[in-house]
Write an enzyme that holds these catalytic residues in place. Structure first.
Site, PDB file in Angstrom:
ATOM      1  N   THR A  81       0.827  -1.213   0.000  1.00 14.22           N
ATOM      2  CA  THR A  81       0.000   0.000   0.000  1.00 14.22           C
ATOM      3  C   THR A  81       0.860   1.262   0.000  1.00 14.22           C
ATOM      4  OG1 THR A  81      -1.632  -1.218   1.272  1.00 14.22           O
ATOM      5  CG2 THR A  81      -1.866   1.183   1.262  1.00 14.22           C
ATOM      6  N   VAL A 121       3.597   8.212  12.237  1.00 10.27           N
ATOM      7  CA  VAL A 121       2.645   8.709  13.229  1.00 10.27           C
ATOM      8  C   VAL A 121       1.542   9.502  12.541  1.00 10.27           C
ATOM      9  CG1 VAL A 121       2.347  10.063  15.328  1.00 10.27           C
ATOM     10  CG2 VAL A 121       4.503   8.867  14.935  1.00 10.27           C
ATOM     11  N   ILE A 149      -0.799  13.438   8.564  1.00 13.44           N
ATOM     12  CA  ILE A 149      -0.718  14.643   9.409  1.00 13.44           C
ATOM     13  C   ILE A 149       0.756  14.929   9.721  1.00 13.44           C
ATOM     14  CG2 ILE A 149      -1.361  15.691  11.611  1.00 13.44           C
ATOM     15  CD1 ILE A 149      -3.712  13.752  11.764  1.00 13.44           C
ATOM     16  N   GLU A 187      -7.279  -4.934   9.610  1.00 10.30           N
ATOM     17  CA  GLU A 187      -6.514  -6.102   9.155  1.00 10.30           C
ATOM     18  C   GLU A 187      -7.282  -7.380   9.477  1.00 10.30           C
ATOM     19  OE1 GLU A 187      -3.492  -5.905   7.741  1.00 10.30           O
ATOM     20  OE2 GLU A 187      -3.252  -3.753   8.005  1.00 10.30           O
ATOM     21  N   ASP A 202      -1.122  -0.381  18.112  1.00  7.02           N
ATOM     22  CA  ASP A 202      -0.677   0.528  17.046  1.00  7.02           C
ATOM     23  C   ASP A 202      -0.684   1.982  17.540  1.00  7.02           C
ATOM     24  OD1 ASP A 202      -0.343   1.114  13.993  1.00  7.02           O
ATOM     25  OD2 ASP A 202      -2.059   2.348  14.616  1.00  7.02           O
ATOM     26  N   LYS A 257       2.645   4.751  18.240  1.00 11.40           N
ATOM     27  CA  LYS A 257       2.720   6.153  17.785  1.00 11.40           C
ATOM     28  C   LYS A 257       2.874   7.101  18.979  1.00 11.40           C
ATOM     29  CE  LYS A 257      -0.245   4.859  13.935  1.00 11.40           C
ATOM     30  NZ  LYS A 257      -1.656   4.748  13.528  1.00 11.40           N
ATOM     31  N   GLY A 267      -3.446   4.918   4.747  1.00 15.94           N
ATOM     32  CA  GLY A 267      -3.847   4.829   3.340  1.00 15.94           C
ATOM     33  C   GLY A 267      -2.714   5.244   2.419  1.00 15.94           C
TER      34      GLY A 267
HETATM   35  N1  LIG Z   1      -0.962   0.975   4.999  1.00 18.15           N
HETATM   36  C1  LIG Z   1      -0.995   2.129   5.634  1.00 18.15           C
HETATM   37  O1  LIG Z   1      -1.913   2.926   5.449  1.00 18.15           O
HETATM   38  C2  LIG Z   1       0.120   2.508   6.567  1.00 18.15           C
HETATM   39  C3  LIG Z   1       0.038   3.733   7.249  1.00 18.15           C
HETATM   40  C4  LIG Z   1       1.081   4.120   8.088  1.00 18.15           C
HETATM   41  C5  LIG Z   1       2.145   3.272   8.279  1.00 18.15           C
HETATM   42  N2  LIG Z   1       2.179   2.061   7.646  1.00 18.15           N
HETATM   43  C6  LIG Z   1       3.359   1.212   7.838  1.00 18.15           C
HETATM   44  O2  LIG Z   1       4.044   1.105   6.609  1.00 18.15           O
HETATM   45  C7  LIG Z   1       4.649  -0.159   6.496  1.00 18.15           C
HETATM   46  C8  LIG Z   1       4.167  -0.853   5.239  1.00 18.15           C
HETATM   47  O3  LIG Z   1       2.765  -0.953   5.285  1.00 18.15           O
HETATM   48  P1  LIG Z   1       1.885  -1.422   4.027  1.00 18.15           P
HETATM   49  O4  LIG Z   1       0.487  -1.234   4.432  1.00 18.15           O
HETATM   50  O5  LIG Z   1       2.368  -0.811   2.788  1.00 18.15           O
HETATM   51  O6  LIG Z   1       2.189  -2.986   4.025  1.00 18.15           O
HETATM   52  P2  LIG Z   1       1.868  -4.032   2.871  1.00 18.15           P
HETATM   53  O7  LIG Z   1       0.834  -3.519   1.954  1.00 18.15           O
HETATM   54  O8  LIG Z   1       1.637  -5.346   3.549  1.00 18.15           O
HETATM   55  O9  LIG Z   1       3.240  -4.085   2.073  1.00 18.15           O
HETATM   56  C9  LIG Z   1       4.387  -4.693   2.595  1.00 18.15           C
HETATM   57  C10 LIG Z   1       5.373  -4.844   1.452  1.00 18.15           C
HETATM   58  O10 LIG Z   1       6.550  -5.439   1.971  1.00 18.15           O
HETATM   59  C11 LIG Z   1       6.940  -6.499   1.092  1.00 18.15           C
HETATM   60  N3  LIG Z   1       7.691  -7.484   1.838  1.00 18.15           N
HETATM   61  C12 LIG Z   1       7.254  -8.343   2.783  1.00 18.15           C
HETATM   62  N4  LIG Z   1       8.280  -9.078   3.239  1.00 18.15           N
HETATM   63  C13 LIG Z   1       9.376  -8.681   2.560  1.00 18.15           C
HETATM   64  C14 LIG Z   1      10.736  -9.055   2.568  1.00 18.15           C
HETATM   65  N5  LIG Z   1      11.181 -10.004   3.389  1.00 18.15           N
HETATM   66  N6  LIG Z   1      11.589  -8.439   1.735  1.00 18.15           N
HETATM   67  C15 LIG Z   1      11.170  -7.474   0.899  1.00 18.15           C
HETATM   68  N7  LIG Z   1       9.892  -7.058   0.834  1.00 18.15           N
HETATM   69  C16 LIG Z   1       9.013  -7.659   1.657  1.00 18.15           C
HETATM   70  C17 LIG Z   1       5.641  -7.054   0.535  1.00 18.15           C
HETATM   71  O11 LIG Z   1       5.911  -7.757  -0.671  1.00 18.15           O
HETATM   72  P3  LIG Z   1       4.762  -8.354  -1.625  1.00 18.15           P
HETATM   73  O12 LIG Z   1       3.973  -7.177  -2.106  1.00 18.15           O
HETATM   74  O13 LIG Z   1       5.495  -9.011  -2.722  1.00 18.15           O
HETATM   75  O14 LIG Z   1       3.970  -9.272  -0.759  1.00 18.15           O
HETATM   76  C18 LIG Z   1       4.857  -5.750   0.340  1.00 18.15           C
HETATM   77  O15 LIG Z   1       5.183  -5.177  -0.906  1.00 18.15           O
HETATM   78  C19 LIG Z   1       4.325  -0.892   7.806  1.00 18.15           C
HETATM   79  O16 LIG Z   1       5.372  -0.666   8.713  1.00 18.15           O
HETATM   80  C20 LIG Z   1       3.069  -0.193   8.286  1.00 18.15           C
HETATM   81  O17 LIG Z   1       2.890  -0.266   9.680  1.00 18.15           O
HETATM   82  C21 LIG Z   1       1.200   1.679   6.797  1.00 18.15           C
END
Ligand SMILES: NC(=O)c1ccc[n+]([C@@H]2O[C@H](COP(=O)([O-])OP(=O)(O)OC[C@H]3O[C@@H](n4cnc5c(N)ncnc54)[C@H](OP(=O)(O)O)[C@@H]3O)[C@@H](O)[C@H]2O)c1
Length: 431
Positions: A14, A134, A138, A192, A203, A207, A305
Site C-alpha cells: 500500500t 505517526v 498529518i 486487518e 498501534d 505512535k 492509506g
Molecule cells: N498501509 C498504511 O496505510 C500505513 C500507514 C502508516 C504506516 N504504515 C506502515 O508502513 C509499512 C508498510 O505498510 P503497508 O500497508 O504498505 O504494508 P503491505 O501492503 O503489507 O506491504 C508490505 C510490502 O513489503 C513487502 N515485503 C514483505 N516481506 C518482505 C521481505 N522479506 N523483503 C522485501 N519485501 C518484503 C511485501 O511484498 P509483496 O507485495 O510481494 O507481498 C509488500 O510489498 C508498515 O510498517 C506499516 O505499519 C502503513
C-alpha cells in the site's frame, strides 16, 4: 546540489506503491522543492512478478534487502515492509551502517528500537525520518520538532488509530455492536484480518511512544505504557455516553507536569461532544498539543492509506534531498532523558461507570456504598433499561477523584453478588 537524490524502495505494498505514484505524478514540484530530482534506483518486495499497478520497469530489482542496504549508489533507503525485529531490523541497521538515511512508516520498529537505531544513525552521521509512522498524512513530527521547537510541550493528545475511530463512529451512528462493525471494517479494508494491533491499542501505543519522546525529549519507552483497547466498549456505552453529552474515543495521551512527572496512556475515554476532538470521526486521526507559549494546536487528517502515508514519506525524502539532516527525537540521543513514566492511575478525573446488575431493589444502595467505601462521590446516577434477562444498567458519573481510587471502587462493585458483568470504567477527559 545538482546530482539527483538516489533512493531504494523496500516494500511495494500500500505505502510503497503510493510513494511510486506520487513520485511519478508530482516529479516536477517535488524536484523544485527538493532542489534536485529524486531518483528511484532500486526496489524490492516479496514477490517480483506481482502486478502492482505501477510501472517499475525503469528500476533495478535488488537481489535482497541486505544488498539494497549495502548499495553504494543509494543516499537513502525507504523502508515500507513493516515488522519490528529480525530481518527488517537488521536491514535498517545495515543501511545505517552503510551511511544511508532511512525513511520509514514503521512505528513498531521505532517504538521498540528507536533509541538504539537513533544512536546508530547519529554514529553514522545519517538520520531516520518517520513522519509517516505517526498519524499518516498529518505532519505532526515536523510540527513538534520544528514548528513548535521553541516551546516546552506540556501534553500531546491524539486519536491515533483510524480503525478504532472508524469502529467507534460506526457503532454510534448505527447502534451496532463492536464485533459486527469490526467484521464490516475488515471487509472494507479498514481493519486487518488480525485486528489485534489496532483494536487492542498497540498501534496507537507505538505512535504515542514516538510522540512522547519527541515532545518531551525522552527515550521512547514502549514497555512503560499501559494500553487498553476498545473491544469491551458496547453500543450501550456509546449510547449512554451520547445521552450524557460525550463521545467515546480511543485517546492516546502523554503529559509532562511541572514537577517533571511524565504520564502516558492509551485508553478509550469520554470526551465532550463540544470538544474539537469529538468531531474527529471515521478513519480520521487528530493530534492536539499544548505548548507553554503557543497554547493549544490541533491537526486532523487521514491517519493511513496510500496517499496520506506517501505524502508524509515524500515530505521526508524532500527534506533529506535538501540536505536537512534532522535530529531524530529533536535533540541528540545523548541528551534524551529517561522518563519515570506513570500510568493514568495518577490522574485526577471524572469517570463513567456502567454496571450491569440484577434488576431488584437494594442494588443501587449496594453500589453507592462501594463507591463511598473508596471515597468516590457521585455526580450523576441513572438506571437504564430493564432487560429481558432480568438485568438493568446502572450508569454513574463520578465527581473528580484520583483515578486509582475510582478503579478501587469499581473493583469493590465488581465483587457484589448482584453485579452480573465486569463493570465498564472509562475516564472522562477534558480535552
Ligand atoms: N498501509 C498504511 O496505510 C500505513 C500507514 C502508516 C504506516 N504504515 C506502515 O508502513 C509499512 C508498510 O505498510 P503497508 O500497508 O504498505 O504494508 P503491505 O501492503 O503489507 O506491504 C508490505 C510490502 O513489503 C513487502 N515485503 C514483505 N516481506 C518482505 C521481505 N522479506 N523483503 C522485501 N519485501 C518484503 C511485501 O511484498 P509483496 O507485495 O510481494 O507481498 C509488500 O510489498 C508498515 O510498517 C506499516 O505499519 C502503513
Amino acid at each position: 546540489m545538482s546530482d539527483s537524490f538516489k533512493i531504494g524502495l523496500a516494500g511495494l505494498g500500500t505505502v510503497g506503491v503510493g510513494v511510486i505514484k506520487m513520485l511519478q505524478q508530482n516529479a516536477d514540484v517535488i524536484a523544485a522543492r527538493a532542489g534536485r530530482s529524486i531518483e528511484i534506483i532500486s526496489v524490492i518486495a516479496g514477490i517480483k512478478a506481482k502486478d502492482r499497478g505501477v510501472d517499475i520497469s525503469a528500476y533495478d530489482w535488488a537481489n535482497s534487502l541486505e544488498d539494497m542496504a549495502q548499495d553504494q549508489r543509494l543516499d537513502a533507503v525507504i523502508e515500507m515492509v513493516g515488522g519490528s525485529d529480525g530481518e527488517i531490523k537488521s536491514f535498517v541497521e545495515t543501511a545505517l551502517d552503510n551511511g544511508k538515511h532511512i525513511v520509514t512508516a514503521n512505528k513498531a520498529l521505532l517504538a521498540h528500537h528507536g533509541y538504539d537505531l537513533a544512536q546508530r544513525a547519529e554514529n553514522n552521521n545519517v538520520t531516520i525520518a518517520y513522519e509517516a509512522a505517526v498519524a499518516g498524512g498529518i505532519p505532526i513530527i515536523k510540527s513538534l520538532r520544528e514548528g513548535l521547537a521553541g516551546n516546552k510541550i506540556n501534553s500531546v493528545y491524539g486519536i491515533l488509530n483510524g480503525t478504532c475511530n472508524y469502529i467507534l463512529t460506526e457503532m454510534r451512528e448505527t447502534g451496532r455492536d463492536f464485533a459486527d462493525v469490526l467484521d464490516e471494517a475488515q471487509e472494507k479494508g479498514y481493519a486487518e484480518a488480525d485486528p489485534t494491533f489496532d483494536v487492542d491499542g498497540i498501534d496507537a501505543a507505538h505512535k504515542l511512544v514516538l510522540l512522547g519522546a519527541l515532545a518531551f525529549g525522552v527515550k521512547p519507552d514502549f514497555d512503560a505504557l499501559n494500553i487498553e483497547g476498545i473491544r469491551h466498549i458496547t453500543s450501550k456505552d456509546i449510547r449512554y455516553a451520547d445521552d450524557l453529552g460525550y463521545r467515546i474515543k480511543l485517546i492516546g495521551m502523554a503529559r509532562l507536569s511541572q514537577d517533571g512527572n511524565a504520564m502516558q496512556s492509551i485508553a478509550p475515554c469520554l470526551v465532550s461532544t463540544k470538544s474539537a476532538i469529538a468531531g474527529v470521526e471515521g478513519v480520521f486521526n487528530a493530534v492536539q498539543t499544548n505548548g507553554d507559549f503557543v497554547d493549544q494546536t490541533m491537526m486532523e487528517g487521514r491517519g493511513a492509506g496510500e496517499g496520506p502515508t506517501a505524502s508524509s514519506i515524500l515530505a521526508d525524502i524532500i527534506d533529506l534531498a535538501r540536505g536537512n539532516n534532522r535530529l531524530i527525537f529533536g535533540v541528540p540521543t545523548a541528551q534524551l532523558n529517561t522518563a519515570q513514566w506513570q500510568g493514568a492511575e495518577v490522574l485526577s478525573c471524572q469517570c463513567y461507570i456502567h454496571v450491569k446488575a440484577e434488576d431488584k431493589s437494594g442494588v443501587i444502595a449496594d453500589i453507592t456504598a462501594c463507591l463511598k467505601e473508596a471515597d468516590v462521590s457521585i455526580d450523576s446516577f441513572i438506571q437504564r433499561g430493564h432487560e429481558d434477562d432480568g438485568s438493568a444498567s446502572v450508569v454513574i458519573v463520578t465527581h473528580e477523584a484520583r483515578f486509582s481510587d475510582i478503579q478501587k471502587a469499581v473493583k469493590i462493585v465488581e465483587g457484589l453478588a448482584c453485579v452480573l458483568d465486569k463493570p465498564t470504567l472509562l475516564r472522562i477527559e477534558d480535552i
